[in-house]
Every structure is written in structure tokens, then in C-alpha cells.
Design a protein around this motif. Structure first.
Motif, PDB file in Angstrom:
ATOM      1  N   SER A 213      43.835 -17.108 -38.397  1.00 46.27           N
ATOM      2  CA  SER A 213      44.976 -17.493 -38.918  1.00 46.27           C
ATOM      3  C   SER A 213      45.115 -17.422 -40.497  1.00 46.27           C
ATOM      4  O   SER A 213      43.972 -17.462 -41.116  1.00 46.27           O
ATOM      5  CB  SER A 213      45.340 -18.998 -38.719  1.00 46.27           C
ATOM      6  OG  SER A 213      45.527 -19.031 -37.048  1.00 46.27           O
ATOM      7  N   LEU A 214      46.081 -17.544 -41.195  1.00 48.93           N
ATOM      8  CA  LEU A 214      46.099 -17.555 -42.604  1.00 48.93           C
ATOM      9  C   LEU A 214      47.531 -18.180 -42.965  1.00 48.93           C
ATOM     10  O   LEU A 214      48.521 -17.869 -42.240  1.00 48.93           O
ATOM     11  CB  LEU A 214      46.169 -15.934 -43.135  1.00 48.93           C
ATOM     12  CG  LEU A 214      45.707 -15.887 -44.606  1.00 48.93           C
ATOM     13  CD1 LEU A 214      44.492 -16.416 -44.705  1.00 48.93           C
ATOM     14  CD2 LEU A 214      45.744 -14.261 -44.792  1.00 48.93           C
ATOM     15  N   ARG A 215      47.350 -18.567 -44.238  1.00 49.40           N
ATOM     16  CA  ARG A 215      48.960 -19.372 -44.763  1.00 49.40           C
ATOM     17  C   ARG A 215      49.181 -18.766 -46.034  1.00 49.40           C
ATOM     18  O   ARG A 215      48.552 -18.929 -46.730  1.00 49.40           O
ATOM     19  CB  ARG A 215      48.875 -20.735 -44.635  1.00 49.40           C
ATOM     20  CG  ARG A 215      50.321 -21.532 -44.844  1.00 49.40           C
ATOM     21  CD  ARG A 215      50.077 -23.144 -44.652  1.00 49.40           C
ATOM     22  NE  ARG A 215      49.777 -23.476 -46.101  1.00 49.40           N
ATOM     23  CZ  ARG A 215      49.989 -24.790 -46.136  1.00 49.40           C
ATOM     24  NH1 ARG A 215      50.413 -25.460 -45.589  1.00 49.40           N
ATOM     25  NH2 ARG A 215      49.543 -25.218 -47.524  1.00 49.40           N
ATOM     26  N   LEU A 216      50.456 -18.177 -46.128  1.00 50.88           N
ATOM     27  CA  LEU A 216      50.716 -17.756 -47.242  1.00 50.88           C
ATOM     28  C   LEU A 216      51.774 -18.729 -47.869  1.00 50.88           C
ATOM     29  O   LEU A 216      52.516 -19.450 -47.399  1.00 50.88           O
ATOM     30  CB  LEU A 216      51.668 -16.350 -47.212  1.00 50.88           C
ATOM     31  CG  LEU A 216      50.764 -15.161 -46.480  1.00 50.88           C
ATOM     32  CD1 LEU A 216      51.545 -13.921 -46.598  1.00 50.88           C
ATOM     33  CD2 LEU A 216      49.430 -14.932 -47.283  1.00 50.88           C
ATOM     34  N   SER A 217      51.734 -18.706 -49.224  1.00 48.67           N
ATOM     35  CA  SER A 217      52.713 -19.634 -50.008  1.00 48.67           C
ATOM     36  C   SER A 217      53.544 -18.846 -50.882  1.00 48.67           C
ATOM     37  O   SER A 217      53.112 -18.002 -51.394  1.00 48.67           O
ATOM     38  CB  SER A 217      51.831 -20.756 -50.754  1.00 48.67           C
ATOM     39  OG  SER A 217      51.131 -21.343 -49.763  1.00 48.67           O
ATOM     40  N   CYS A 218      54.696 -19.209 -51.377  1.00 51.08           N
ATOM     41  CA  CYS A 218      55.547 -18.972 -52.147  1.00 51.08           C
ATOM     42  C   CYS A 218      56.246 -20.136 -52.868  1.00 51.08           C
ATOM     43  O   CYS A 218      56.848 -20.876 -52.332  1.00 51.08           O
ATOM     44  CB  CYS A 218      56.655 -17.742 -51.476  1.00 51.08           C
ATOM     45  SG  CYS A 218      57.882 -17.390 -52.522  1.00 51.08           S
ATOM     46  N   THR A 219      55.923 -20.036 -54.241  1.00 50.75           N
ATOM     47  CA  THR A 219      56.708 -21.050 -54.989  1.00 50.75           C
ATOM     48  C   THR A 219      58.018 -20.583 -55.557  1.00 50.75           C
ATOM     49  O   THR A 219      58.117 -19.398 -55.839  1.00 50.75           O
ATOM     50  CB  THR A 219      55.942 -21.271 -56.254  1.00 50.75           C
ATOM     51  OG1 THR A 219      55.660 -20.247 -57.062  1.00 50.75           O
ATOM     52  CG2 THR A 219      54.535 -21.867 -55.806  1.00 50.75           C
ATOM     53  N   VAL A 220      58.979 -21.400 -55.489  1.00 55.83           N
ATOM     54  CA  VAL A 220      60.276 -21.123 -55.739  1.00 55.83           C
ATOM     55  C   VAL A 220      61.029 -21.788 -56.843  1.00 55.83           C
ATOM     56  O   VAL A 220      60.768 -23.074 -57.179  1.00 55.83           O
ATOM     57  CB  VAL A 220      61.111 -21.101 -54.672  1.00 55.83           C
ATOM     58  CG1 VAL A 220      62.829 -20.766 -54.639  1.00 55.83           C
ATOM     59  CG2 VAL A 220      60.718 -20.576 -53.459  1.00 55.83           C
ATOM     60  N   SER A 221      61.819 -21.166 -57.673  1.00 59.37           N
ATOM     61  CA  SER A 221      62.273 -22.162 -58.904  1.00 59.37           C
ATOM     62  C   SER A 221      63.853 -21.496 -58.679  1.00 59.37           C
ATOM     63  O   SER A 221      64.230 -20.502 -58.479  1.00 59.37           O
ATOM     64  CB  SER A 221      61.754 -21.653 -60.134  1.00 59.37           C
ATOM     65  OG  SER A 221      61.915 -20.208 -60.508  1.00 59.37           O
ATOM     66  N   GLY A 222      64.638 -22.295 -58.974  1.00 62.96           N
ATOM     67  CA  GLY A 222      66.056 -22.192 -59.161  1.00 62.96           C
ATOM     68  C   GLY A 222      66.773 -22.596 -57.861  1.00 62.96           C
ATOM     69  O   GLY A 222      66.010 -22.883 -56.829  1.00 62.96           O
TER      70      GLY A 222
END
Length: 121
Positions: free
Chosen positions: A15-24
Motif C-alpha cells: 500500500s501507498l498513500r499519496l498526498s496533494c496540498t491544495v490552495s485556493g
């Protein structure tokens, strides 16, 4: 701005978890992937309210998209990884509305840099 991270080298079944930071302020975020020699493909999407997550058939039941409002982060939990999941994964966002059940793969207009996921057999 969008920034994806969390990729790496894993073995099949891991398993692996990807992250994405979002602005706006956006309507939805999504994950796409591009394998070597192939076109970019839709993986999953989730609206700002967390409603109606939508998945590509190839990842249904294995991947889960979610978001943490406090951290302004969208996640892609990937379980039971297969070698064919190997790709550069991108997060994307859109201001365009779509209704529940609609495949939003053509809605996304803002893209972040990708993160490489390699699944060995």
C-alpha cells in the motif's frame, strides 16, 4: 497551487498513500497517472464537499480518495498495488461544476507536478 508527494518504490500487494496540498477555492480535486509511453489517465476525483468520489474502473475497490479540510490536503490511498499501477501520479483541480455520478475526467484544468510510483513484481 497543487503539490503531490508520497510516491516511491513498493512491491506488488503493498500500500501507498499519496498526498496533494491544495490552495485556493475549487470545486473538486482529482488524481491522474501517466505510465511510460502512455497517455495520462484519470484515476479518481472528489468534490470540495467530499461528495461523490469517482473512480476509474481499474482502481475501484483498491484505491480511496479522501480529503482533510484542516490540512487542505487530498489523499489517494492505494492498496493491493500491482505492477500496472506504476506511473507518475498527478493531482489536479477544477472550478467546474459536475453532478454526482458524472465522470469528471475532462473537467480538470489545474495541474500539479507529479510523483512517481513504482510497483515491482
Amino acid at each position: 497551487q497543487l503539490q503531490a508527494f508520497g510516491g516511491g518504490l513498493v512491491q506488488a500487494g503493498d500500500s501507498l498513500r499519496l498526498s496533494c496540498t491544495v490552495s485556493g477555492r475549487t470545486f473538486a480535486e482529482g488524481w491522474f497517472r501517466q505510465a511510460p509511453g502512455e497517455e495520462r489517465a484519470f484515476v479518481a476525483a472528489i468534490t470540495r464537499t467530499g461528495d461523490s468520489p469517482y473512480y476509474a474502473d481499474s482502481v475501484k475497490g483498491r484505491f480511496t480518495i479522501s480529503r482533510d479540510y484542516a490540512k487542505n490536503t487530498v489523499y489517494l490511498q492505494m492498496n493491493s498495488l500491482k505492477p500496472e499501477d506504476t506511473a507518475v501520479y498527478f493531482c489536479a483541480s477544477t472550478l467546474k461544476y459536475y453532478s454526482a455520478g458524472y465522470n469528471p475526467k475532462d473537467k480538470f484544468t489545474y495541474w500539479g507536478q507529479g510523483t512517481l510510483v513504482t510497483v515491482s513484481s
